[in-house]
Design a protein around this motif. Structure first.
Motif, PDB file in Angstrom:
ATOM      1  N   LEU A   1       0.811  -1.214   0.000  1.00 52.22           N
ATOM      2  CA  LEU A   1       0.000   0.000   0.000  1.00 52.22           C
ATOM      3  C   LEU A   1       0.844   1.264   0.000  1.00 52.22           C
ATOM      4  CD1 LEU A   1      -2.718  -1.332   2.374  1.00 52.22           C
ATOM      5  CD2 LEU A   1      -3.094  -0.575   0.022  1.00 52.22           C
ATOM      6  N   THR A   2       1.932   1.279   0.736  1.00 55.69           N
ATOM      7  CA  THR A   2       2.820   2.444   0.751  1.00 55.69           C
ATOM      8  C   THR A   2       3.393   2.681  -0.636  1.00 55.69           C
ATOM      9  OG1 THR A   2       3.350   2.100   3.085  1.00 55.69           O
ATOM     10  CG2 THR A   2       4.907   3.414   1.790  1.00 55.69           C
ATOM     11  N   ARG A   3       3.831   1.607  -1.277  1.00 53.59           N
ATOM     12  CA  ARG A   3       4.365   1.707  -2.648  1.00 53.59           C
ATOM     13  C   ARG A   3       3.292   2.220  -3.611  1.00 53.59           C
ATOM     14  NH1 ARG A   3       4.490  -2.374  -6.525  1.00 53.59           N
ATOM     15  NH2 ARG A   3       3.889  -3.891  -4.936  1.00 53.59           N
ATOM     16  N   TYR A   4       2.081   1.717  -3.482  1.00 55.41           N
ATOM     17  CA  TYR A   4       0.952   2.140  -4.313  1.00 55.41           C
ATOM     18  C   TYR A   4       0.676   3.637  -4.168  1.00 55.41           C
ATOM     19  CZ  TYR A   4      -4.073   2.704  -5.344  1.00 55.41           C
ATOM     20  OH  TYR A   4      -5.292   3.152  -5.783  1.00 55.41           O
ATOM     21  N   TYR A   5       0.557   4.117  -2.936  1.00 56.81           N
ATOM     22  CA  TYR A   5       0.256   5.533  -2.728  1.00 56.81           C
ATOM     23  C   TYR A   5       1.414   6.435  -3.165  1.00 56.81           C
ATOM     24  CZ  TYR A   5      -3.965   4.082  -0.351  1.00 56.81           C
ATOM     25  OH  TYR A   5      -5.183   3.522  -0.066  1.00 56.81           O
TER      26      TYR A   5
ATOM     27  N   LEU B   1      -4.172  -1.832   7.081  1.00 56.43           N
ATOM     28  CA  LEU B   1      -5.440  -1.106   7.102  1.00 56.43           C
ATOM     29  C   LEU B   1      -5.222   0.354   7.467  1.00 56.43           C
ATOM     30  CD1 LEU B   1      -8.490  -1.121   6.836  1.00 56.43           C
ATOM     31  CD2 LEU B   1      -8.623  -1.873   9.230  1.00 56.43           C
ATOM     32  N   ARG B   2      -4.321   0.609   8.391  1.00 55.99           N
ATOM     33  CA  ARG B   2      -4.005   1.987   8.791  1.00 55.99           C
ATOM     34  C   ARG B   2      -3.434   2.783   7.619  1.00 55.99           C
ATOM     35  NH1 ARG B   2       0.248   5.084  11.010  1.00 55.99           N
ATOM     36  NH2 ARG B   2      -0.491   6.571  12.561  1.00 55.99           N
ATOM     37  N   VAL B   3      -2.520   2.189   6.855  1.00 55.03           N
ATOM     38  CA  VAL B   3      -1.963   2.862   5.672  1.00 55.03           C
ATOM     39  C   VAL B   3      -3.093   3.203   4.701  1.00 55.03           C
ATOM     40  CG1 VAL B   3      -0.458   2.604   3.651  1.00 55.03           C
ATOM     41  CG2 VAL B   3       0.326   1.829   5.892  1.00 55.03           C
TER      42      VAL B   3
ATOM     43  N   GLU C   1      -6.199   6.840   1.543  1.00 55.08           N
ATOM     44  CA  GLU C   1      -7.211   6.663   0.493  1.00 55.08           C
ATOM     45  C   GLU C   1      -7.989   7.943   0.198  1.00 55.08           C
ATOM     46  OE1 GLU C   1      -9.038   4.215  -2.441  1.00 55.08           O
ATOM     47  OE2 GLU C   1      -7.181   4.046  -1.293  1.00 55.08           O
ATOM     48  N   TYR C   2      -8.286   8.730   1.208  1.00 53.08           N
ATOM     49  CA  TYR C   2      -9.066   9.950   0.991  1.00 53.08           C
ATOM     50  C   TYR C   2      -8.371  10.931   0.043  1.00 53.08           C
ATOM     51  CZ  TYR C   2      -5.966  12.652   3.961  1.00 53.08           C
ATOM     52  OH  TYR C   2      -4.864  13.300   4.458  1.00 53.08           O
TER      53      TYR C   2
ATOM     54  N   SER D   1      -9.275  13.839  -4.756  1.00 45.86           N
ATOM     55  CA  SER D   1      -8.949  15.008  -5.574  1.00 45.86           C
ATOM     56  C   SER D   1      -7.960  14.686  -6.695  1.00 45.86           C
ATOM     57  CB  SER D   1      -8.374  16.118  -4.690  1.00 45.86           C
ATOM     58  OG  SER D   1      -7.133  15.695  -4.137  1.00 45.86           O
ATOM     59  N   ARG D   2      -7.464  13.461  -6.749  1.00 43.05           N
ATOM     60  CA  ARG D   2      -6.420  13.112  -7.715  1.00 43.05           C
ATOM     61  C   ARG D   2      -6.893  12.210  -8.856  1.00 43.05           C
ATOM     62  NH1 ARG D   2      -3.950  14.620  -3.200  1.00 43.05           N
ATOM     63  NH2 ARG D   2      -1.757  15.185  -3.164  1.00 43.05           N
ATOM     64  N   VAL D   3      -8.129  11.721  -8.762  1.00 42.22           N
ATOM     65  CA  VAL D   3      -8.644  10.779  -9.754  1.00 42.22           C
ATOM     66  C   VAL D   3      -9.809  11.397 -10.507  1.00 42.22           C
ATOM     67  CG1 VAL D   3      -9.736   8.514 -10.057  1.00 42.22           C
ATOM     68  CG2 VAL D   3      -7.904   8.802  -8.388  1.00 42.22           C
TER      69      VAL D   3
END
Length: 128
Positions: free
Chosen positions: A25-29, A60-62, A67-68, A72-74
């Motif tokens: 998830l960190t890599r994804y964001y 889950l915390r990441v 996610e929010y 504004s980015r999509v």
């Protein structure tokens, strides 16, 4: 498992299956942020297969802390999945996020999902 592919065109593609861990998830964001800085609002294509949630509370915390920012980015989000709960979630989100064009597709409609994203432009009146 998470596989990210940004090599083809303006579409940010990724595949998820199994359980996602905090590193995935960190890599994804981080990659999403890089792409957003380069290209502006993103068109995203996700393929979901046998997704079983998050590996642990840290993952889950990441997710919850990042996610929010996508709101504004999509600009467009195409989801290809045979998981009915995921398709239902996309359809529900479509009502609550009118500034993001969301659409779900069946696994045999991957080419259609890509075509839909390629045709989309900001301000397009295409209905979902």
């Amino acid at each position: 498992m998470l596989i990210i592919d940004t090599s083809k065109d303006h579409i940010f593609r990724y595949v998820i299956s199994g359980k996602l861990n905090a590193g995935d998830l960190t890599r994804y964001y981080c990659e999403l942020e890089k792409q957003y800085q380069r290209k502006g609002r993103l068109a995203i294509l996700v393929t979901v297969s046998a997704f079983r949630g998050y590996a642990n509370p840290k993952a889950l915390r990441v997710f919850l802390l990042n996610e929010y920012k996508l709101l504004s980015r999509v600009s467009h989000y195409a989801a290809v999945s045979d998981q009915s709960w995921f398709v239902t979630a996309i359809r529900c989100l479509n009502f609550f996020l009118p500034h993001i064009r969301l659409r779900s597709f069946k696994p045999d409609q991957l080419a259609e999902a890509e075509d839909w994203l390629h045709k989309q432009t900001p301000g397009n009146s295409d209905t979902l």
